[in-house]
Design an enzyme around this catalytic site. Structure first.
Site, PDB file in Angstrom:
ATOM      1  N   TYR A  35      33.825  84.205  45.622  1.00 44.18           N
ATOM      2  CA  TYR A  35      33.694  85.669  45.743  1.00 44.18           C
ATOM      3  C   TYR A  35      32.524  86.194  44.906  1.00 44.18           C
ATOM      4  O   TYR A  35      31.758  87.050  45.355  1.00 44.18           O
ATOM      5  CB  TYR A  35      35.013  86.300  45.306  1.00 44.18           C
ATOM      6  CG  TYR A  35      35.141  87.793  45.478  1.00 44.18           C
ATOM      7  CD1 TYR A  35      35.418  88.356  46.723  1.00 44.18           C
ATOM      8  CD2 TYR A  35      35.030  88.647  44.385  1.00 44.18           C
ATOM      9  CE1 TYR A  35      35.572  89.728  46.867  1.00 44.18           C
ATOM     10  CE2 TYR A  35      35.189  90.016  44.523  1.00 44.18           C
ATOM     11  CZ  TYR A  35      35.458  90.555  45.764  1.00 44.18           C
ATOM     12  OH  TYR A  35      35.610  91.917  45.904  1.00 44.18           O
ATOM     13  N   LYS A  64      29.358  88.124  46.348  1.00 38.48           N
ATOM     14  CA  LYS A  64      29.055  89.506  45.945  1.00 38.48           C
ATOM     15  C   LYS A  64      27.696  89.607  45.250  1.00 38.48           C
ATOM     16  O   LYS A  64      27.032  90.651  45.319  1.00 38.48           O
ATOM     17  CB  LYS A  64      30.183  90.049  45.053  1.00 38.48           C
ATOM     18  CG  LYS A  64      31.502  90.283  45.821  1.00 38.48           C
ATOM     19  CD  LYS A  64      31.304  91.136  47.061  1.00 38.48           C
ATOM     20  CE  LYS A  64      32.582  91.775  47.563  1.00 38.48           C
ATOM     21  NZ  LYS A  64      32.392  92.488  48.850  1.00 38.48           N
TER      22      LYS A  64
HETATM   23  P1  NAD Z   1      41.516  95.430  51.410  1.00 37.03           P
HETATM   24  O1  NAD Z   1      41.967  94.015  51.413  1.00 37.03           O
HETATM   25  O2  NAD Z   1      42.508  96.493  51.115  1.00 37.03           O
HETATM   26  O3  NAD Z   1      40.800  95.781  52.800  1.00 37.03           O
HETATM   27  C1  NAD Z   1      39.848  94.925  53.366  1.00 37.03           C
HETATM   28  C2  NAD Z   1      39.864  95.105  54.862  1.00 37.03           C
HETATM   29  O4  NAD Z   1      38.887  94.196  55.413  1.00 37.03           O
HETATM   30  C3  NAD Z   1      41.217  94.761  55.504  1.00 37.03           C
HETATM   31  O5  NAD Z   1      41.658  95.818  56.327  1.00 37.03           O
HETATM   32  C4  NAD Z   1      40.919  93.499  56.286  1.00 37.03           C
HETATM   33  O6  NAD Z   1      41.692  93.359  57.481  1.00 37.03           O
HETATM   34  C5  NAD Z   1      39.434  93.662  56.601  1.00 37.03           C
HETATM   35  N1  NAD Z   1      38.814  92.388  56.954  1.00 37.03           N
HETATM   36  C6  NAD Z   1      38.962  91.198  56.326  1.00 37.03           C
HETATM   37  N2  NAD Z   1      38.285  90.244  56.972  1.00 37.03           N
HETATM   38  C7  NAD Z   1      37.680  90.839  58.029  1.00 37.03           C
HETATM   39  C8  NAD Z   1      36.848  90.361  59.066  1.00 37.03           C
HETATM   40  N3  NAD Z   1      36.496  89.064  59.146  1.00 37.03           N
HETATM   41  N4  NAD Z   1      36.399  91.240  59.997  1.00 37.03           N
HETATM   42  C9  NAD Z   1      36.770  92.544  59.940  1.00 37.03           C
HETATM   43  N5  NAD Z   1      37.554  93.059  58.971  1.00 37.03           N
HETATM   44  C10 NAD Z   1      38.014  92.207  58.029  1.00 37.03           C
HETATM   45  O7  NAD Z   1      40.289  95.474  50.375  1.00 37.03           O
HETATM   46  P2  NAD Z   1      39.637  96.677  49.525  1.00 37.03           P
HETATM   47  O8  NAD Z   1      40.173  96.587  48.154  1.00 37.03           O
HETATM   48  O9  NAD Z   1      39.707  97.958  50.276  1.00 37.03           O
HETATM   49  O10 NAD Z   1      38.111  96.150  49.456  1.00 37.03           O
HETATM   50  C11 NAD Z   1      37.088  96.597  50.327  1.00 37.03           C
HETATM   51  C12 NAD Z   1      35.774  95.978  49.889  1.00 37.03           C
HETATM   52  O11 NAD Z   1      35.490  96.310  48.536  1.00 37.03           O
HETATM   53  C13 NAD Z   1      35.751  94.452  49.948  1.00 37.03           C
HETATM   54  O12 NAD Z   1      34.476  94.009  50.350  1.00 37.03           O
HETATM   55  C14 NAD Z   1      36.033  94.061  48.537  1.00 37.03           C
HETATM   56  O13 NAD Z   1      35.550  92.771  48.251  1.00 37.03           O
HETATM   57  C15 NAD Z   1      35.281  95.140  47.781  1.00 37.03           C
HETATM   58  N6  NAD Z   1      35.759  95.346  46.410  1.00 37.03           N
HETATM   59  C16 NAD Z   1      37.034  95.734  46.150  1.00 37.03           C
HETATM   60  C17 NAD Z   1      37.439  95.925  44.834  1.00 37.03           C
HETATM   61  C18 NAD Z   1      38.844  96.353  44.457  1.00 37.03           C
HETATM   62  O14 NAD Z   1      39.143  96.391  43.272  1.00 37.03           O
HETATM   63  N7  NAD Z   1      39.723  96.694  45.408  1.00 37.03           N
HETATM   64  C19 NAD Z   1      36.536  95.707  43.784  1.00 37.03           C
HETATM   65  C20 NAD Z   1      35.238  95.304  44.099  1.00 37.03           C
HETATM   66  C21 NAD Z   1      34.865  95.136  45.412  1.00 37.03           C
END
Ligand code: NAD
Length: 251
Positions: A152, A156
Site C-alpha cells: 500500500y 500510494k
Molecule cells: P473504503 O474501503 O471505504 O471505500 C473504497 C471503495 O473502493 C469501496 O466502495 C470499494 O468497493 C471500491 N473499490 C475497491 N476496489 C475497486 C475496484 N477495483 N474498482 C472499483 N472500485 C473499487 O475506503 P475509503 O476509506 O473511503 O478510502 C478511499 C481512498 O482513500 C482509498 O484510495 C484509500 O486508500 C484512501 N485513503 C483512505 C484513508 C482512510 O483513513 N480511510 C487514508 C488514506 C488514504
C-alpha cells in the site's frame, strides 16, 4: 447545450468516494458514481438526486481495461464527456513483508496504480478535447512508510509520482493533476483495520484523533472539501501538488 461539468469518482459507493461524489454534485457537477458493482452505488446516487443533483451509478473494476473503457463510454453517453476524474478506489491487503503474498502485492498495485493509470488514460482524451480537466488522485500518509503496508505504501507513493507526471504532460491542455494524502479517516476501510489488529473501532478512532495536532478524527467530508478545491475552476494554477490532509504536519 449544457455547460455542466461531468465528474467521475471511483470507489464512490461509500466512504471518502461517496462524500466526494456528493460534494462535487453540490458544487454543480453531474457525477458518475463508479464502484465495483453498480447496485452498491445506489445509496450515493440517491443522496445526490435527493439533494437536487445529477448522478448515475456505474459498475466497473478500475483495474480491468475493458471495463474501464466501457464505463467511460457509458458516462460519456449518459452524462457527457468527463473532464473531472477522482481516482479514489482503493483496497488494503496489509501484512508484514515476510508474510505478504504475491497476490496481495498485485491486488493493491492493480487497484491503486493500474486503476488510476487506466482511468486517467481513458478520460484524458475528453479533457484534452475540452481544453480543460481536473484529475485528483488519492494518496495516503502511508506513502511515507507504514509497518505492514509495503504494498500500500509503495502504491500510494507511486500515486504521487504518477500525479506529478500527469501534471507535467497535461498542463498545456488546461488539465491539472493533484494528489491528496489523507491521514486517518473514519470509514469502513479503517474499521476493517481496527478489526484486523483487534482494537475496538471507538478506541482506534480516539487513538488516531489523539495522534493529530487538531485532536480530531478525520471524516470523509474533510477529504471531499480538498477534492472540491482542486477540481474548481479557481485552482487552475495549482498542479502536481500533494496535499496532506492529516490533522498534523507531515513531510
Ligand atoms: P473504503 O474501503 O471505504 O471505500 C473504497 C471503495 O473502493 C469501496 O466502495 C470499494 O468497493 C471500491 N473499490 C475497491 N476496489 C475497486 C475496484 N477495483 N474498482 C472499483 N472500485 C473499487 O475506503 P475509503 O476509506 O473511503 O478510502 C478511499 C481512498 O482513500 C482509498 O484510495 C484509500 O486508500 C484512501 N485513503 C483512505 C484513508 C482512510 O483513513 N480511510 C487514508 C488514506 C488514504
Amino acid at each position: 447545450m449544457s455547460t455542466q461539468k461531468v465528474a467521475i469518482v471511483t470507489g464512490a459507493a461509500r466512504g471518502i468516494g461517496a462524500a466526494t461524489a456528493q460534494r462535487l454534485a453540490s458544487d454543480g457537477m453531474a457525477v458518475a458514481v463508479l464502484d465495483l458493482n453498480a447496485d452498491s452505488c445506489q445509496d450515493t446516487v440517491d443522496a445526490i438526486t435527493k439533494a437536487g443533483g445529477s448522478a448515475i451509478a456505474v459498475g466497473a473494476d478500475v483495474s480491468d481495461e475493458a471495463q474501464v473503457i466501457d464505463a467511460v463510454d457509458t458516462v460519456t453517453d449518459k452524462l457527457g464527456a468527463p473532464t473531472v476524474l477522482v481516482n479514489n478506489a482503493g483496497v488494503l491487503r496489509d501484512n508484514l513483508l515476510f508474510k505478504m503474498s504475491v497476490d496481495d502485492w498485485d491486488t493493491v498495485m492493480g487497484v491503486h496504480l493500474r486503476g488510476a493509470f487506466l482511468m486517467s488514460k481513458t478520460c484524458q482524451r475528453h479533457m484534452v478535447d475540452a481544453g480543460w480537466g481536473r484529475i485528483v488522485n488519492l494518496s495516503s500518509t502511508s506513502a511515507l512508510g507504514n509497518r505492514g503496508q509495503a504494498n500500500y505504501s509503495a502504491a500510494k507513493a507511486g500515486m504521487q509520482g504518477f500525479t506529478k507526471t500527469l501534471a507535467i504532460e497535461l498542463g498545456r491542455f488546461g488539465v491539472t493533476a493533484n494528489a491528496i494524502a489523507p491521514g486517518f479517516i473514519q470509514t469502513d476501510m479503517t474499521k476493517a483495520t481496527a478489526e484486523r489488529i483487534g482494537v475496538p473501532f471507538d478506541d482506534f478512532i480516539k487513538a488516531c484523533a489523539d495522534d493529530t495536532a487538531v485532536k480530531i478524527a478525520g471524516q470523509p467530508e474533510d477529504i471531499a472539501n480538498a477534492v472540491s478545491f482542486f477540481a474548481a475552476e479557481a485552482a487552475r494554477y495549482v498542479t502536481g501538488q500533494v496535499l496532506y490532509v492529516a490533522g498534523k504536519p507531515m513531510n
